[in-house]
Design an enzyme around this catalytic site. Structure first.
Site, PDB file in Angstrom:
ATOM      1  N   CYS A  57     -59.891 -43.079 -20.863  1.00 13.05           N
ATOM      2  CA  CYS A  57     -60.038 -44.025 -19.747  1.00 13.05           C
ATOM      3  C   CYS A  57     -58.703 -44.396 -19.108  1.00 13.05           C
ATOM      4  CB  CYS A  57     -60.829 -45.264 -20.153  1.00 13.05           C
ATOM      5  SG  CYS A  57     -60.052 -46.310 -21.393  1.00 13.05           S
ATOM      6  N   HIS A 111     -65.267 -44.078 -14.954  1.00 11.31           N
ATOM      7  CA  HIS A 111     -64.540 -44.237 -16.216  1.00 11.31           C
ATOM      8  C   HIS A 111     -64.749 -43.016 -17.095  1.00 11.31           C
ATOM      9  CE1 HIS A 111     -68.099 -45.605 -18.820  1.00 11.31           C
ATOM     10  NE2 HIS A 111     -68.596 -45.245 -17.671  1.00 11.31           N
ATOM     11  N   HIS A 156     -61.260 -50.944 -22.911  1.00 14.53           N
ATOM     12  CA  HIS A 156     -61.757 -49.920 -21.996  1.00 14.53           C
ATOM     13  C   HIS A 156     -61.494 -50.384 -20.561  1.00 14.53           C
ATOM     14  CE1 HIS A 156     -64.078 -46.385 -21.014  1.00 14.53           C
ATOM     15  NE2 HIS A 156     -64.800 -47.078 -20.164  1.00 14.53           N
TER      16      HIS A 156
END
Length: 175
Positions: free
Chosen positions: A84, A146, A134
């Site tokens: 990510c 993502h 994240h």
């Protein structure tokens, strides 16, 4: 038949709590409730950003074009795959901006943005108990791009999905 006087005596007595004890419990409850939630961001427009509207649009288009690219832990190229933060670093670099490498650093980078002022190209930061784990790039209409997990691919997701909405910590934009 019972009369009102008898009914009053049949009820259990209400427990009594002194004011100091009640105030202490209230304060503890308020502090505990605040500790796990996202930081409070003022509902004011963010400061001007190094990322122009044109750069934000370029980042959005590039991020959408990378949907389907393989996930790879530590990856930061389309050929090698992305995690990510590697995805964000790659997209922002192509738009002319340098970013930190880790999600933790990204969660502190730039400036926080109130939800009413987010735009495409901003970062959505996710985690639990305030710890970022994240991140993704906002692409409009409540969606973000993502690199979700091992074995997966770069994908498009909705902020309103239960999993993501329950883990949203906040939004960031470069200064």
């Amino acid at each position: 038949m019972t009369n009102a006087h008898d009914m009053n005596h049949a009820r259990p007595a209400r427990p009594t709590v002194d004011r100091r004890t009640a105030a202490a419990w209230l304060a503890a409850g308020l502090l505990a409730g605040c500790a796990g939630g996202p930081p409070v961001v003022p509902a004011t427009p963010p400061r001007p950003s190094r990322m122009s509207d044109e750069q934000a649009q370029d980042a959005t288009v590039l991020a959408l074009g990378l949907v389907g690219t393989a996930y790879r832990y530590g990856g930061n190229t389309p050929e090698g795959g992305f995690d990510c933060s590697g995805l964000i670093m790659y997209v922002y670099r192509a738009a002319g901006l340098a970013t930190p490498r880790t999600v933790r650093e990204m969660s502190l980078w730039g400036q926080p943005v109130h939800p009413s002022f987010v735009r495409t190209g901003d970062l959505a930061i996710f985690g639990s108990r305030g710890d970022a784990s994240h991140a993704g790039i906002l692409v409009g209409q409540g969606r973000f791009v993502h690199a979700p997990s091992t074995g997966g691919t770069v994908s498009l997701a909705r902020l309103a999905e239960g999993y993501w909405s329950s883990r949203l910590i906040g939004y960031r934009r470069p200064l």
